[in-house]
Design a protein around this motif. Structure first.
Motif, PDB file in Angstrom:
ATOM      1  N   LEU A 171      20.877  10.614  15.834  1.00 58.23           N
ATOM      2  CA  LEU A 171      21.030  11.683  14.838  1.00 58.23           C
ATOM      3  C   LEU A 171      19.829  11.770  13.912  1.00 58.23           C
ATOM      4  CD1 LEU A 171      24.754  11.063  13.835  1.00 58.23           C
ATOM      5  CD2 LEU A 171      23.823  12.434  15.727  1.00 58.23           C
ATOM      6  N   GLU A 172      19.013  10.720  13.896  1.00 52.66           N
ATOM      7  CA  GLU A 172      17.907  10.632  12.930  1.00 52.66           C
ATOM      8  C   GLU A 172      16.541  10.887  13.553  1.00 52.66           C
ATOM      9  OE1 GLU A 172      18.861   6.893  10.415  1.00 52.66           O
ATOM     10  OE2 GLU A 172      20.288   6.961  12.086  1.00 52.66           O
ATOM     11  N   VAL A 173      16.506  11.182  14.846  1.00 52.35           N
ATOM     12  CA  VAL A 173      15.229  11.259  15.561  1.00 52.35           C
ATOM     13  C   VAL A 173      14.778  12.713  15.736  1.00 52.35           C
ATOM     14  CG1 VAL A 173      14.058  10.723  17.729  1.00 52.35           C
ATOM     15  CG2 VAL A 173      15.778   9.144  16.811  1.00 52.35           C
ATOM     16  N   PRO A 174      13.590  13.091  15.214  1.00 52.76           N
ATOM     17  CA  PRO A 174      13.054  14.425  15.506  1.00 52.76           C
ATOM     18  C   PRO A 174      12.907  14.585  17.023  1.00 52.76           C
ATOM     19  CG  PRO A 174      11.823  13.386  13.713  1.00 52.76           C
ATOM     20  CD  PRO A 174      12.726  12.320  14.301  1.00 52.76           C
ATOM     21  N   PRO A 175      13.527  15.616  17.606  1.00 46.48           N
ATOM     22  CA  PRO A 175      13.618  15.692  19.070  1.00 46.48           C
ATOM     23  C   PRO A 175      12.293  15.644  19.827  1.00 46.48           C
ATOM     24  CG  PRO A 175      15.130  17.255  18.049  1.00 46.48           C
ATOM     25  CD  PRO A 175      14.320  16.671  16.944  1.00 46.48           C
ATOM     26  N   HIS A 176      11.223  16.190  19.268  1.00 46.41           N
ATOM     27  CA  HIS A 176       9.968  16.214  20.034  1.00 46.41           C
ATOM     28  C   HIS A 176       9.425  14.818  20.292  1.00 46.41           C
ATOM     29  CE1 HIS A 176       6.738  15.261  17.040  1.00 46.41           C
ATOM     30  NE2 HIS A 176       7.709  15.517  16.194  1.00 46.41           N
TER      31      HIS A 176
ATOM     32  N   LEU B 244      10.831  12.458  21.686  1.00 47.89           N
ATOM     33  CA  LEU B 244      11.294  11.950  22.986  1.00 47.89           C
ATOM     34  C   LEU B 244      10.333  12.290  24.115  1.00 47.89           C
ATOM     35  CD1 LEU B 244      15.080  12.913  22.986  1.00 47.89           C
ATOM     36  CD2 LEU B 244      13.969  10.935  21.966  1.00 47.89           C
TER      37      LEU B 244
END
Lengths: 325, 325
Positions: B305-310, B312
């Motif tokens: 929930l805390e990770v900026p998607p880019h 990944l």
């Protein structure tokens, strides 16, 4: 100030068409937001909040935490959004995909000049669909990925048609071709592209003398219709009112890809009863995130790809982890 | 070092069952990762990388940027993950939902002691499904939301059954009830909960003398089976090998909610040919994010929930914005 101790986010709406009206309804449902003003070229728009002149944002900027830009993507957003990003933290739903890198750069420069944050390209596509394209592609880098739109009415494309000189009323529906969806699911996506997977169908009210020029302007419009099979039907105003008042939409992002020796399908889909309501709901949630990022000291333009997802929610992180993880 | 100038991420795998083997396959496909070692209780596991003793992580920690914890959720992760988070940046797929808040707190404390980052609860559920539950709930706060699992084999639940004394072989399949899916889509979710929407079906090989005790231990296991309708079938080993070798899985997160005056359905679905391969693919992508967050100076536990998607993606942000936004 609410019991949690979080200050209420003071918001404004800039532009009061379908999207702006929906944003007002959505803000009213948020526990942590209030609507300070609507800015419009019209003197009175029928909002419950004060209506202020479109050019009066600067003098009220100190009372606004987040401004929702609800102007049209065809010309208003690219022309006016950077000047707004110099004044306040903004959230837009600019939907010209090909122009988003330029728009982001312009908003980044404008927002940094004065220490604001500009959230660009929210809504569902760009927006939630973009997020799902990136997630699925990051996890399954060797993939066939396709986005299908509709069946439904496209606000951005309808707006683009309505800006053409001589157009009295207009809507544009996008329809996916079902055989294209099945080909991507089955891993046979070669040769399927956005243009071949969809039809664009416009219904337009216009004077007969203008119709051939309007048709030509529509089908050749870059970034919107050029390259797509586009049907333009001219109808009378009574038919338009009877048959084209609703705003349903939806679509899906479909990714089939390999991980190790096996193949997997990731699918994100939306069925929307009324497109501007859902677009507004996503825009408002990203407005909460924009406010929180700005409050944490961040400035410049941000896309949905850069936002930690929990920042969209009015619920705090510990509670989300307990309830939703 | 690749042409982009990004250093290669040096990874390790801790535990070499189905998940660990899949993680090795996925790492081999990444342009920015290499596998430095596998840590296992066994002397030799058949990996292409060196196999090192399970208790030798400390002496090799300086050569590892990210360790993928591929131990079982039932007992190994809660017992061993915090000591690992003191030594290296870790990524786990701990899947006991009810225990995740406690696990996150333990990992946060351990990782902060020594300045590492611990990404907890990755994979698809928890993981991508959690992310979609939070996104849909943030945008449509007044909603009915249900997660459906299967039809498919649950690794975590199968592992939990296999740890019971006397169990020789075991698998657990989860099956959604189709009528429950239709009720949520139609906005008639009242009374539908996870337990009533699914069956849990276990196939177990065990000595007849142990079977009644094993059945009782399964159906009453808290956090896994208690509260669900659980079917336990005892079969012989030949039948097990013939019929239960595959690992298909999937499921969907379905959210129907109101925005303004209209209702909308948000659906995220997965069809997985081989569950550990997809779980590993998600774990590895979150490993990239963990490394980047740590490199940016962050420490402590993080959830999806805390990770900026880019973060990944191996593709850089500007390119993602141009291609996927």
């Amino acid at each position: 100030m609410p019991a949690t101790g979080n200050p209420i986010i003071r918001t404004a709406i800039i532009g009061y068409g379908n999207l702006g009206r929906s944003v007002e309804r959505i803000i009213a449902d948020q526990p942590d937001m209030e609507l300070a003003a609507v800015f419009s070229r019209r003197a009175e728009v029928g909002s419950a909040a004060p209506t202020l002149p479109a050019d009066a944002v600067a003098e009220h900027a100190a009372d606004i935490d987040v401004a929702f830009i609800c102007l049209g993507s065809a010309t208003d957003v690219p022309e006016r959004a950077p000047e707004l990003a110099r004044l306040v933290t903004t959230v837009d739903t600019y939907d010209n995909h090909g122009d988003l890198p330029r728009h982001r750069a312009a908003m980044d420069a404008a927002a940094r000049e004065t220490g604001h944050l500009a959230m660009v390209g929210t809504g569902w596509d760009p927006g939630l669909f973009s997020l799902n394209r990136v997630l699925a592609d990051a996890i399954l880098p060797e993939n066939s990925q396709m986005t299908f739109w509709g069946p439904g009415l496209s606000q951005g494309h309808s707006d683009a048609v309505r800006r053409i000189d001589g157009v009295i009323r207009a809507v544009q529906y996008t329809r996916p071709r079902p055989e294209a969806i099945e080909r991507v699911r089955a891993g046979e996506a070669a040769g399927v592209d956005a243009a071949s997977a969809h039809l664009r169908h416009c219904y337009v009210v216009a004077d007969p003398a203008d119709q051939e020029r309007i048709r030509e302007e529509i089908v050749t419009m870059p970034g919107y219709f050029a390259g797509y099979e586009t049907i333009v039907d001219f109808i009378d105003e009574a038919t338009f009112d009877a048959e084209h008042a609703g705003m349903p939409h939806g679509g899906r992002v479909l990714t089939r890809g390999r991980a190790g020796d096996s193949h997997h399908v990731v699918e994100f889909g939306l069925q929307l009863e009324r497109n501007p309501d859902f677009t507004a709901a996503a825009q408002v949630a990203y407005g909460r995130a924009a406010h929180r990022l700005r409050a944490a000291g961040e400035v410049g333009a941000r896309t949905v790809l850069e936002v930690p997802p929990h920042l969209l929610s009015a619920t705090d992180l510990d509670e989300l982890i307990a309830a939703k993880l």
